[in-house]
Design an enzyme around this catalytic site. Structure first.
Site, PDB file in Angstrom:
ATOM      1  N   CYS A  81      68.980   8.536  39.183  1.00 21.65           N
ATOM      2  CA  CYS A  81      69.886   7.264  38.557  1.00 21.65           C
ATOM      3  C   CYS A  81      68.842   6.028  38.742  1.00 21.65           C
ATOM      4  O   CYS A  81      67.756   6.346  38.737  1.00 21.65           O
ATOM      5  CB  CYS A  81      71.211   7.366  39.192  1.00 21.65           C
ATOM      6  SG  CYS A  81      71.076   6.942  41.234  1.00 21.65           S
ATOM      7  N   GLY A  82      69.607   4.895  39.019  1.00 18.22           N
ATOM      8  CA  GLY A  82      68.688   3.746  38.969  1.00 18.22           C
ATOM      9  C   GLY A  82      68.257   3.539  40.271  1.00 18.22           C
ATOM     10  O   GLY A  82      66.974   3.217  40.258  1.00 18.22           O
TER      11      GLY A  82
END
Length: 120
Positions: A81-82
């Site tokens: 993810c981020g």
């Protein structure tokens, strides 16, 4: 980004139950092949850039869509993810669904970009 205490608690619990890999380990596994790299970020984040060769299944729909995308529950799967928080939660969820070889990439897409690894 400042995360809420409740979210961080869930992340800490998930990270205690899932294995994490580094960006370098992910890149090496991608070069060898046979690994599924899955971006669990939101659609808008994916559209702004993602790991070259990754597939997109957002965290909000991963439990619904993973079996159609990667039906082999023994397949090697690296989620990101981020920053490595949402992917840890998603990895824990996939483990509960019976996926045996799913991990979360520590540092997420931010760390990947900082290391100058391939994006598209």
């Amino acid at each position: 980004m400042q995360h809420s205490p409740g979210f961080l608690k869930i992340v800490d619990e998930a990270k205690a139950n899932v294995r994490e890999v580094t960006c370098a380990e992910t890149a090496a596994k991608m070069q060898v092949g046979g690994v599924h790299v899955v971006d669990t970020r939101e659609d808008r984040e994916w559209a702004l850039g993602h790991i070259a060769g990754a597939v997109h299944i957002g965290k909000g729909v991963i439990e619904r869509d993973i079996e159609a995308t990667i039906p082999d529950k023994s397949a090697e799967i690296i989620l990101y993810c981020g920053g490595g928080f949402r992917s840890a939660i998603a990895a824990e969820s996939l483990q509960q669904m019976g996926y045996k070889n799913v991990v979360s990439m520590d540092g997420g897409f931010r760390a990947w970009k900082e290391k100058g690894l391939p994006v598209e």
